[in-house]
Design an enzyme around this catalytic site. Structure first.
Site, PDB file in Angstrom:
ATOM      1  N   ALA A 628       0.854  -1.180   0.000  1.00 24.32           N
ATOM      2  CA  ALA A 628       0.000   0.000   0.000  1.00 24.32           C
ATOM      3  C   ALA A 628       0.883   1.219   0.000  1.00 24.32           C
ATOM      4  O   ALA A 628       1.741   1.384   0.866  1.00 24.32           O
ATOM      5  CB  ALA A 628      -0.875  -0.018   1.237  1.00 24.32           C
ATOM      6  N   GLU A 630       1.212   5.634  -0.562  1.00 23.91           N
ATOM      7  CA  GLU A 630       0.458   6.782  -0.058  1.00 23.91           C
ATOM      8  C   GLU A 630      -0.770   7.041  -0.902  1.00 23.91           C
ATOM      9  O   GLU A 630      -1.819   7.433  -0.422  1.00 23.91           O
ATOM     10  CB  GLU A 630       1.361   8.016  -0.077  1.00 23.91           C
ATOM     11  CG  GLU A 630       0.673   9.248   0.476  1.00 23.91           C
ATOM     12  CD  GLU A 630       1.348  10.548   0.052  1.00 23.91           C
ATOM     13  OE1 GLU A 630       2.319  10.501  -0.702  1.00 23.91           O
ATOM     14  OE2 GLU A 630       0.864  11.603   0.480  1.00 23.91           O
ATOM     15  N   GLY A 632      -2.361   4.830  -3.108  1.00 22.66           N
ATOM     16  CA  GLY A 632      -3.249   3.717  -3.451  1.00 22.66           C
ATOM     17  C   GLY A 632      -2.492   2.414  -3.391  1.00 22.66           C
ATOM     18  O   GLY A 632      -1.311   2.385  -3.034  1.00 22.66           O
ATOM     19  N   VAL A 634      -0.521  -1.042  -4.351  1.00 23.41           N
ATOM     20  CA  VAL A 634       0.527  -1.442  -5.284  1.00 23.41           C
ATOM     21  C   VAL A 634       0.227  -2.895  -5.651  1.00 23.41           C
ATOM     22  O   VAL A 634      -0.022  -3.716  -4.774  1.00 23.41           O
ATOM     23  CB  VAL A 634       1.926  -1.342  -4.637  1.00 23.41           C
ATOM     24  CG1 VAL A 634       3.000  -1.720  -5.630  1.00 23.41           C
ATOM     25  CG2 VAL A 634       2.158   0.056  -4.093  1.00 23.41           C
ATOM     26  N   ASP A 745      15.283  10.295   1.822  1.00 25.18           N
ATOM     27  CA  ASP A 745      14.568   9.288   2.619  1.00 25.18           C
ATOM     28  C   ASP A 745      15.180   7.914   2.363  1.00 25.18           C
ATOM     29  O   ASP A 745      14.463   6.937   2.181  1.00 25.18           O
ATOM     30  CB  ASP A 745      13.080   9.317   2.270  1.00 25.18           C
ATOM     31  CG  ASP A 745      12.227   8.628   3.336  1.00 25.18           C
ATOM     32  OD1 ASP A 745      12.771   8.333   4.412  1.00 25.18           O
ATOM     33  OD2 ASP A 745      11.039   8.396   3.082  1.00 25.18           O
TER      34      ASP A 745
HETATM   35  P1  AMP Z   1       5.786   2.450  -2.057  1.00 20.64           P
HETATM   36  O1  AMP Z   1       4.558   3.239  -2.280  1.00 20.64           O
HETATM   37  O2  AMP Z   1       6.806   2.639  -3.136  1.00 20.64           O
HETATM   38  O3  AMP Z   1       6.367   2.657  -0.683  1.00 20.64           O
HETATM   39  O4  AMP Z   1       5.348   0.906  -2.159  1.00 20.64           O
HETATM   40  C1  AMP Z   1       4.626   0.271  -1.154  1.00 20.64           C
HETATM   41  C2  AMP Z   1       5.027  -1.187  -1.064  1.00 20.64           C
HETATM   42  O5  AMP Z   1       4.725  -1.848  -2.287  1.00 20.64           O
HETATM   43  C3  AMP Z   1       6.529  -1.413  -0.851  1.00 20.64           C
HETATM   44  O6  AMP Z   1       6.883  -1.391   0.501  1.00 20.64           O
HETATM   45  C4  AMP Z   1       6.734  -2.794  -1.464  1.00 20.64           C
HETATM   46  O7  AMP Z   1       6.403  -3.787  -0.540  1.00 20.64           O
HETATM   47  C5  AMP Z   1       5.722  -2.805  -2.591  1.00 20.64           C
HETATM   48  N1  AMP Z   1       6.385  -2.426  -3.858  1.00 20.64           N
HETATM   49  C6  AMP Z   1       6.484  -1.203  -4.385  1.00 20.64           C
HETATM   50  N2  AMP Z   1       7.146  -1.236  -5.559  1.00 20.64           N
HETATM   51  C7  AMP Z   1       7.459  -2.524  -5.766  1.00 20.64           C
HETATM   52  C8  AMP Z   1       8.170  -3.219  -6.818  1.00 20.64           C
HETATM   53  N3  AMP Z   1       8.677  -2.563  -7.860  1.00 20.64           N
HETATM   54  N4  AMP Z   1       8.319  -4.541  -6.725  1.00 20.64           N
HETATM   55  C9  AMP Z   1       7.824  -5.200  -5.648  1.00 20.64           C
HETATM   56  N5  AMP Z   1       7.169  -4.604  -4.634  1.00 20.64           N
HETATM   57  C10 AMP Z   1       6.986  -3.287  -4.691  1.00 20.64           C
END
Ligand code: AMP
Length: 983
Positions: A628, A630, A632, A634, A745
């Site tokens: 998830a 910020e 929506g 993933v 970050d």
């Molecule tokens: P983020 O909004 O980028 O922090 O993504 C939220 C979560 O989605 C992350 O902590 C991962 O667990 C998963 N995630 C995001 N991008 C990827 C990716 N390219 N491949 C696998 N998991 C992802």
């Protein structure tokens, strides 16, 4: 409902006595021997020497009875048969209550050897009374009846026994008592069946019901809601064989305007109401409503008050808000055609919190006003504004505008009145003066000094100038569709010295004055100047660097922006070819790519399309939610573009109901990511922006976020592998810092890991960098900072640089070497900042190679100029990986510090009470069973354990083995106290 289920429910109900509804059962008598006195007319067989009717005084009362006492005769078989007993059609089971006495055989003389002390109960069913015909064969035995107490001579003990005759099916039946040689007197026979009485339960009425028998232990009975009550399902209840009601199913509830009082629904009293079918009581009418009449389901609003469609009927009615106050229009700095409108909220909100605003723009020419049309843009929007400011752009200069701001709430639509404030304003802009001439003041092989003048008698010192220059040769590059680099300087003076130029080279310069709003004048001066050739050292003078050394024009800031030479930025809405532009900083005319902040684009949508390719949603298949973000969910999914192989991708989505600002912030991550291309930076595949559901598609990283991955594989990787992962992160960060991108970050949670355990830096974006991170903590300056990952200068005065990213990298190194442990454990942010200020640093994680820990400490130098650069970090890590022996020297490790174990106590300071409490505190609970099975059940035994013993009880992973061993070591050393390493 099947029988077994009813039984189960019944069982539960019996257990839970509190909800068992036991109502007094009812008996319906079919035959009562006592009530009919002596006139029974029961049949006896044989006629002679069998049962006889008699009278006897028992405890002073004269009672009729049937008796027999043939105790001295052999082979007795004496029958006493009742009259025909009519059965209720539903009563399949009847109860037979017999009061009788039996004489003790011992009270007779020795001749009575055949004497019995029991008799038998028989029954025979029939559809009609068969009169006096009697055949033993038609009777089936129900039971043998034995007295609890037998009577002696002159000592009469009356017994009462009740027997059940079940499974009756014909219209009636007879009962018969068979004597086989006892001395018996029957005083009373009462035959009855049981009923569940009529009842009202939970506002449902159930009729009187005959209890079932063995074949139907629970009789399901349908009920009906009482007057003014209703129920979704028909109410039902069960009648037990004992005539008790159990397990009511379905609930009746009083209709709107009625409330339950005892077993009925009564009208709400005047001034009260009830809006729904429910068990609730009537409520007093809410504020601003008219008093209701009896049985009201709603209370209507007073005049001038309204109820919004979404308001519950229990909410007070509300009034319209008053108009917005203090409406002010200000011209926005640095931009033509922009206006900032602001106001303060209405004095009276009408009792509502859902106040929003809408803005109407009218253009006024002479006396006529007309709507501004769609050209004028509102940021964030013109309607449904929650904030009290709005920026308008694309307004025409020199025109009069009227802006009307309306305060609205959920009830505005219900009234024709409007709460508006209006302001008239005109936009007046000063055109920037024209630059008239540019002259070369001084030149050297590597620098040129220029100066220029302005046309008007404007105070030249208050004007700012935009100077752009490039090598003239780049014309050719442009023709060949290669990139063209412009360096852009914004200056406050009319002269400048430009150094770091190439000798013998022609440069093109263009200078324009900027208006107060930051717009360049329509005309500028363009001229070409060349640097002289380099003079060999032994000939002539060294080039003189001239007086104006930068002093002439303080460089306010260096805008490295995409510029199309002849177009003003304002009017350039056309999509630019990505190859049109190239970015560089003035110090660095080397063709090295620099990160472009998407904010420098007036229209962020242009930025996205510039750096990311648009993908059609038909090419994307979402498979599973993996996280998830910020904005929506993933998803993991598949990208299939024609002519290309299927690709596993991560799909970031934008949740519905987003504002334009959120959409832009969301897509800004793609604008940033799209500028990067590196093995250790998450790769952007493309974006979906042209459809309602915006998406960002990136490569899929099978092992997810690094922090979680490490925690899930605690102790399972060697130092060499861990350092290998750090190498990847450092390489990614070197690439970012080379592009002048500051991450802000960097933390293990923002690193993703693929199936080859390659680590890639992720989490880019503008607002989200710090807003989205759960570790982000608000600072006094209003920003959000993940304190334990952030360098002191970035916390103190927001000095975010690649050097502050290096500090964060040191923390990531620590997280990796400690298998995802939380930096500074459970210390508060305040304690962390205090410790850092007092020069304390995190201690080495367990098993951390000394060289790696030394590098961490370098990254955490207070003076940021002393920290290594990412380039240095990559080289050092490469060296370590090339000679794995360099990882063998392990940094000093204090188990009490590194796994934060007080020496002999649990978290509350008291000694560990049990082995499992201790194991839990070092996060090794999974071995509780191993310790238990091995008979290690007390902390005294734990303290005796050696590494060998720990291995023998089944702890095999080296990391876990060490963790446990170190902890025991720490437990033994009672003198040590908790400390944090100082540098
Ligand atoms: P983020 O909004 O980028 O922090 O993504 C939220 C979560 O989605 C992350 O902590 C991962 O667990 C998963 N995630 C995001 N991008 C990827 C990716 N390219 N491949 C696998 N998991 C992802």
């Amino acid at each position: 409902m099947d029988y077994r289920r009813i039984k189960r429910i019944l069982f539960v109900y019996v257990l839970m006595n509190c909800i068992f509804i036991s109502l007094q059962n009812k008996e319906e008598v079919l035959l009562d021997m006592m009530a009919s006195g002596g006139e029974l007319g029961w049949l006896t067989w044989p006629d002679q020497n069998g049962w006889e009717i008699g009278q006897q005084a028992v405890n002073g009362t004269l009672l009729y009875n049937y008796f027999i006492c043939n105790v001295e005769a052999r082979e007795q078989d004496n029958w006493l048969r009742t009259t025909f007993i009519q059965r209720h059609p539903s009563a399949t089971r009847v109860f037979v209550e017999i009061r009788f006495l039996v004489r003790d055989c011992n009270s007779f003389n020795a001749d009575s050897l055949t004497c019995k002390e029991t008799f038998n109960l028989y029954t025979s069913e029939a559809d009609a009374d068969i009169g006096t015909s009697f055949r033993k064969g038609q009777f089936r035995k129900v039971t043998t009846i034995a007295p609890d107490e037998i009577s002696g001579l002159g000592d009469m003990r009356i017994n009462t026994e009740t027997r059940i005759v079940d499974n009756l099916s014909r219209k009636g039946f007879y009962l018969a008592f068979q004597d086989i040689g006892a001395c018996v007197a029957i005083y009373s026979v009462r035959v009855y069946y049981k009923m569940c009485p009529a009842t009202v339960k939970s506002l449902a009425a159930f009729p009187e019901t005959v209890a079932g028998g063995e074949n139907q232990a629970l009789r399901e009975v349908a009920g009906a809601c009482v007057e003014n009550a209703e129920s979704e399902d028909q109410p039902r209840i069960y009648c037990t064989v004992d005539g008790e009601w159990v397990v009511p199913v379905g609930q009746c509830q009083c209709r709107p305007g009625y409330e339950a009082v005892d077993d009925a629904c009564q009208e709400c009293k005047p001034g009260f109401f009830k809006a729904s079918v429910s068990n609730e009581a009537c409520e007093p009418c809410p504020k601003n409503t008219r008093p209701s009449s009896p049985g009201a389901a709603t209370c209507s609003c007073l005049d001038g008050f309204y109820r919004a469609p979404d308001d519950p009927l229990t909410a007070p009615c509300s009034a319209l808000p008053s108009p917005p106050r203090n409406l002010v229009a200000t011209t926005a700095q640095m931009a033509v055609g922009k206006l900032l409108l602001s106001w303060t909220p209405p004095e009276n909100t009408g009792g509502r919190s859902d106040i929003s605003y809408s803005v109407v723009c009218e253009r006024c020419d002479a006396r006529v006003c007309q709507p501004c049309g769609e050209k004028v843009r509102f940021e964030p929007s013109s309607t449904d504004l929650k904030e009290t400011t709005v920026t308008m752009s694309e307004l025409e200069p020199h025109l009069n505008y009227t802006f009307t701001v309306e305060a609205r709430s959920g009830v505005s639509q219900l009234s024709p009145r409007r709460a508006t404030s209006t302001i008239n304003t005109a936009l007046h802009y000063t055109d920037p003066p024209n630059v008239t001439g540019m002259t070369l003041v001084e030149s050297s092989p590597t620098s040129l000094s220029l100066s220029w003048s302005v046309s008007r008698r404007a105070k030249p010192n208050t004007i700012r100038y935009e100077l752009m220059y490039r090598k003239k040769d780049d014309d050719e590059a442009k023709i060949n569709k290669k990139v063209t680099t412009y360096t852009v300087l914004v200056l406050e003076k009319t002269s400048v010295q430009i150094s770091d130029l190439s000798p013998s080279t022609a440069y093109l310069f263009k200078v324009q004055a900027l208006s107060a709003e930051g717009n360049p004048s329509s005309t500028g001066v363009e001229q070409e100047f060349s640097t002289p050739p380099e003079v060999p050292p032994n000939q002539g003078n060294t080039a003189v660097i001239l007086g104006a050394v930068m002093g002439g024009g303080a460089i306010l800031f260096i805008v490295v922006v995409v510029l199309l030479l002849n177009k003003r930025r304002k009017s350039s809405h056309a999509r630019q070819d990505p190859e049109d532009a190239y970015f560089s900083s003035p110090e660095q005319l080397k063709p090295l790519k620099t990160y472009v902040d998407p904010h420098t684009y007036e229209d962020p949508n242009t930025a996205v399309l510039k750096f990311a390719s648009e993908i059609h949603p038909n090419h994307i298949t979402k498979q599973k939610v993996i996280g998830a973000g910020e904005f929506g969910e993933v998803y993991r999914g598949i990208l299939k573009v024609q002519g290309r192989k299927e690709l596993a991708v991560a799909i970031k989505t934008l949740k519905p109901g987003y504002s334009e600002k959120q959409r832009q912030d969301f897509l800004s991550e793609a604008s940033i990511m799209g500028q990067f291309s590196h093995q250790n930076i998450i790769r952007l595949e493309g974006v979906v922006t042209k459809f309602k559901h915006a998406m960002i598609i990136t490569e899929y990283m099978e092992n997810g976020a690094l922090d979680k991955y490490l925690r899930d594989h605690d102790g399972e990787m060697s130092s060499f592998q861990l350092v290998g992962m750090l190498r990847g992160i450092a390489a990614g960060m070197k690439y970012l810092s080379d592009m002048s991108y500051v991450h802000r970050d960097l933390a293990a949670r923002n690193i993703l890991v693929n199936s080859n355990l390659e680590c890639k830096v992720s989490d880019f974006g503008l607002s989200r960098v710090l807003e989205d991170d759960p570790e982000g903590t608000y600072t006094t300056s209003g920003g959000k900072i993940p304190i334990r990952w952030t360098a002191p200068e970035a916390i103190a005065y927001r000095k975010f640089t690649s050097a502050s990213d290096v500090w964060s990298f040191g923390i990531v190194m620590w997280e990796v070497m400690a298998f995802g442990e939380r930096p500074y454990w459970d210390m508060s942010n305040h304690e962390v900042m205090k410790a850092i200020n007092e020069a304390f640093r995190l201690p080495a994680p367990m098993d951390c190679p000394s060289a790696v820990y030394q590098l961490m400490l370098q990254c955490w130098q207070q003076d940021r100029s002393k920290r290594p650069r990412f380039g240095d970090i990559v080289s050092l890590i490469d060296k370590l990986l090339k000679s794995p022996d360099s990882l063998k020297t392990i940094a000093d490790f204090d188990p009490r510090v590194s796994i934060r174990l007080p020496s002999t106590s649990g978290s509350d300071g008291s000694p560990f009470r049990s082995v499992s409490e201790w194991l839990e505190s070092i996060k090794m609970s999974q071995y509780s069973e191993n310790f238990n099975m091995a008979g290690v059940v007390s902390m005294e035994q734990v303290l005796q354990m050696k590494s060998e013993d720990i291995r023998n009880i089944g702890v095999r992973l080296p990391g876990h083995l060490k963790r446990i061993a170190y902890s025991i070591l720490g437990l033994k050393d009672q003198t040590s106290t908790l400390s944090v390493f100082a540098v």
